[in-house]
Each structure stands twice: as C-alpha cells, then as structure tokens.
Design a protein around this motif. Structure first.
Motif, PDB file in Angstrom:
ATOM      1  N   GLY A  11      10.990  -7.540  -7.115  1.00  0.00           N
ATOM      2  CA  GLY A  11      10.191  -8.733  -6.841  1.00  0.00           C
ATOM      3  C   GLY A  11      10.324  -9.207  -5.406  1.00  0.00           C
ATOM      4  N   ILE A  12      10.559  -8.260  -4.491  1.00  0.00           N
ATOM      5  CA  ILE A  12      10.773  -8.595  -3.086  1.00  0.00           C
ATOM      6  C   ILE A  12       9.555  -8.202  -2.264  1.00  0.00           C
ATOM      7  N   LYS A  13       9.097  -9.115  -1.463  1.00  0.00           N
ATOM      8  CA  LYS A  13       8.011  -8.851  -0.524  1.00  0.00           C
ATOM      9  C   LYS A  13       8.626  -8.563   0.834  1.00  0.00           C
ATOM     10  N   LEU A  14       8.262  -7.431   1.432  1.00  0.00           N
ATOM     11  CA  LEU A  14       8.915  -6.980   2.655  1.00  0.00           C
ATOM     12  C   LEU A  14       8.095  -7.190   3.915  1.00  0.00           C
ATOM     13  N   VAL A  15       6.953  -7.834   3.800  1.00  0.00           N
ATOM     14  CA  VAL A  15       6.146  -8.100   4.998  1.00  0.00           C
ATOM     15  C   VAL A  15       5.838  -9.586   5.073  1.00  0.00           C
ATOM     16  N   PHE A  16       5.703 -10.052   6.328  1.00  0.00           N
ATOM     17  CA  PHE A  16       5.388 -11.450   6.624  1.00  0.00           C
ATOM     18  C   PHE A  16       6.401 -12.407   6.011  1.00  0.00           C
ATOM     19  N   ASN A  17       7.673 -12.009   6.096  1.00  0.00           N
ATOM     20  CA  ASN A  17       8.777 -12.899   5.754  1.00  0.00           C
ATOM     21  C   ASN A  17      10.003 -12.459   6.540  1.00  0.00           C
ATOM     22  N   PHE A  18      11.082 -13.224   6.406  1.00  0.00           N
ATOM     23  CA  PHE A  18      12.279 -12.940   7.206  1.00  0.00           C
ATOM     24  C   PHE A  18      12.933 -11.622   6.811  1.00  0.00           C
ATOM     25  N   THR A  19      12.884 -11.277   5.541  1.00  0.00           N
ATOM     26  CA  THR A  19      13.473 -10.013   5.088  1.00  0.00           C
ATOM     27  C   THR A  19      12.811  -8.828   5.777  1.00  0.00           C
ATOM     28  N   GLY A  20      11.493  -8.877   5.885  1.00  0.00           N
ATOM     29  CA  GLY A  20      10.773  -7.815   6.584  1.00  0.00           C
ATOM     30  C   GLY A  20      11.156  -7.736   8.050  1.00  0.00           C
ATOM     31  N   LEU A  21      11.405  -8.897   8.679  1.00  0.00           N
ATOM     32  CA  LEU A  21      11.828  -8.894  10.077  1.00  0.00           C
ATOM     33  C   LEU A  21      13.165  -8.180  10.251  1.00  0.00           C
ATOM     34  N   VAL A  22      14.080  -8.416   9.315  1.00  0.00           N
ATOM     35  CA  VAL A  22      15.391  -7.777   9.393  1.00  0.00           C
ATOM     36  C   VAL A  22      15.257  -6.257   9.285  1.00  0.00           C
TER      37      VAL A  22
ATOM     38  N   PHE B  80       9.762  -2.033  -4.232  1.00  0.00           N
ATOM     39  CA  PHE B  80      10.525  -3.269  -4.055  1.00  0.00           C
ATOM     40  C   PHE B  80       9.827  -4.463  -4.701  1.00  0.00           C
ATOM     41  N   ARG B  81       8.504  -4.455  -4.700  1.00  0.00           N
ATOM     42  CA  ARG B  81       7.764  -5.550  -5.345  1.00  0.00           C
ATOM     43  C   ARG B  81       7.890  -5.479  -6.854  1.00  0.00           C
ATOM     44  N   ASP B  82       7.719  -4.291  -7.437  1.00  0.00           N
ATOM     45  CA  ASP B  82       7.715  -4.154  -8.891  1.00  0.00           C
ATOM     46  C   ASP B  82       9.108  -4.243  -9.497  1.00  0.00           C
ATOM     47  N   VAL B  83      10.102  -3.644  -8.825  1.00  0.00           N
ATOM     48  CA  VAL B  83      11.452  -3.582  -9.394  1.00  0.00           C
ATOM     49  C   VAL B  83      12.277  -4.815  -9.043  1.00  0.00           C
TER      50      VAL B  83
ATOM     51  N   HIS C 264       0.814  -1.213   0.000  1.00  0.00           N
ATOM     52  CA  HIS C 264       0.000   0.000   0.000  1.00  0.00           C
ATOM     53  C   HIS C 264       0.849   1.264   0.000  1.00  0.00           C
ATOM     54  N   SER C 265       2.149   1.130   0.217  1.00  0.00           N
ATOM     55  CA  SER C 265       3.033   2.292   0.242  1.00  0.00           C
ATOM     56  C   SER C 265       3.928   2.300  -0.996  1.00  0.00           C
ATOM     57  N   PRO C 266       4.424   3.475  -1.397  1.00  0.00           N
ATOM     58  CA  PRO C 266       5.330   3.554  -2.553  1.00  0.00           C
ATOM     59  C   PRO C 266       6.588   2.710  -2.377  1.00  0.00           C
ATOM     60  N   ILE C 267       7.096   2.631  -1.146  1.00  0.00           N
ATOM     61  CA  ILE C 267       8.311   1.857  -0.903  1.00  0.00           C
ATOM     62  C   ILE C 267       8.061   0.371  -1.129  1.00  0.00           C
ATOM     63  N   GLY C 268       6.964  -0.126  -0.553  1.00  0.00           N
ATOM     64  CA  GLY C 268       6.622  -1.534  -0.738  1.00  0.00           C
ATOM     65  C   GLY C 268       6.339  -1.876  -2.194  1.00  0.00           C
TER      66      GLY C 268
END
Length: 232
Positions: free
Chosen positions: A87-98, A82-85, A75-79
């Motif tokens: 292909g990274i999902k930053l929530v509900f995974n280990f990357t988001g925890l970091v 990262f998803r469009d460019v 829902h945010s430009p940052i998220g």
C-alpha cells in the motif's frame, strides 16, 4: 536582513536536510559493502559494475529522473507490487524522493570509499586474514578505522550533493509543499515568478552551507594527514 531570514519559509530547507540525512545513512550502509567488494574483487566483470555504479554521474538528471519515475510508478511491476502488497506509493511523496536520491547519489558515496579501500596496504589486509579474521571482521576492525578521511569525504559529499539535487527531485517528487518541495525546487519556482530577492536569499544560504560543509571536509582531512605524519 535578519527580518528577511526570520520571515523566510524554512520548510524546504528542513525537507532538503531530512532527505539528505536519510539518503546518506542508507547509502553509507549499502556502499560500505559494495565499495569493499569492488575494491577486493579481481573479476574481469569489475569494470562493468563500476560503470553501472558511476552511471548517475554522467546521465542527465532528466533521463535518470524519467526512468526512476517510470520504474516507481504504477505503470511498472515494481510500482504495482509496492502499491498492491504494501500500500505504498513511491512517486510524488517523500518516500519516492529517498529512493530516487539513493540512486542519484550512489557514486558519490561508493567512489571515495572504494578509493580508500584500494589505497590500503595489501600486507595490512593479508595480516588480518592470516590472523584468522574473516572478511567482514577485517572490513570493520582493520579497513574502516584506516580510511577515516575517505569515509568523511564520502559522507559529506553525498550529503551536500543530495541537498542540492534538483532535476531528479522535481521529476520524481514534484513540488508538493511540506512534502517534496526542497530548497532547490523552491529557488527554481522563485526564479519562474521573478522573485529574484527570494531566490538570492535561498541561493545565498545554500552557497554558505555548501562552503561550510566542504570546509569541514578539508579541515578534517588536513588534521588526519597531520596526525598520520606525526605518527610516522
């Protein structure tokens, strides 16, 4: 007792320690330069930057977790970026925890380092500059070797604080087994289902680890102070 520990699900502990290790390394690299800059600047805006850096200490984890979750979500430009460019999902995974842990534990790394830098004798730094060393060279060759206790404190406290994270971790990562379910989240879930025996065991291990970590810090700092006292 040993049978219980053997049968214990250790994955949440591994996730907690992995998260704490990665977060500590990232924050050490970032905070060295940030703390050095804050300790050396005389800008009138310094209190503003210090307040921003220390904000995670006073903010409720639910508030901080909510804003981090929203910022990293689609829902945010940052998220979206990262998803469009990437292909990274930053929530509900280990990357988001970091990412969340780096924000949450930042002041616990910055403040001890900044205090260590500010406690250095001014003539020591001035002598380095007079000798022709740059600020970067002075940081790594003069300042860092002389703030070992502060660095040790920063690293250990940041690690221990990240291991014990709960609110931010739960909001950003959820409780996905083998991915984002840390030891603190596991304890919370055990209490929810009234598995008090398991919660006692998990909590006891966390208390023991926390005690050992803090004990190492105090022993290291005491040895450092004794060494410096012997040199003087």
């Amino acid at each position: 007792m040993f049978e219980k520990i053997t049968a214990l699900e250790l994955t949440p502990f591994f996730i907690s320690f992995k998260l704490a290790s990665i977060t500590t390394v990232i924050l050490l690299i970032i905070s060295l330069f940030l703390a050095w800059k804050l300790s050396q600047t005389r800008s009138r805006y310094k209190p503003i930057f210090e307040a921003i850096t220390a904000l995670p200490i006073v903010l409720p984890p639910s508030v901080l977790g909510f804003y981090i979750l929203f910022t990293l979500s689609f829902h945010s430009p940052i998220g979206q970026f990262f998803r469009d460019v990437f292909g990274i999902k930053l929530v509900f995974n280990f990357t988001g925890l970091v990412v969340a842990s780096c924000f949450y534990s930042l002041p616990f790394m910055v403040q001890p380092l900044q205090s260590g830098f500010e406690a250095l004798p001014k003539n020591m730094l001035e002598a380095s500059y007079i000798a022709g060393k740059s600020k970067l060279s002075t940081l790594f060759r003069v300042a860092l070797p002389n703030i070992k206790p502060s660095m040790m404190t920063a690293v250990v406290i940041t690690f221990a604080h990240t291991v014990g994270e709960f609110g931010v971790v739960l909001m950003v990562g959820g409780s996905i087994p083998n991915q984002t379910k840390t030891a603190s989240v596991a304890i919370y879930e055990m209490v929810e289902i009234m598995n008090y025996q398991g919660a006692h065991l998990y909590s006891g291990i966390m208390v023991f680890i926390s005690f050992c970590v803090l004990l190492l810090v105090y022993i290291f700092n005491r040895n450092q102070n004794s060494h410096l006292g012997g040199l003087s």
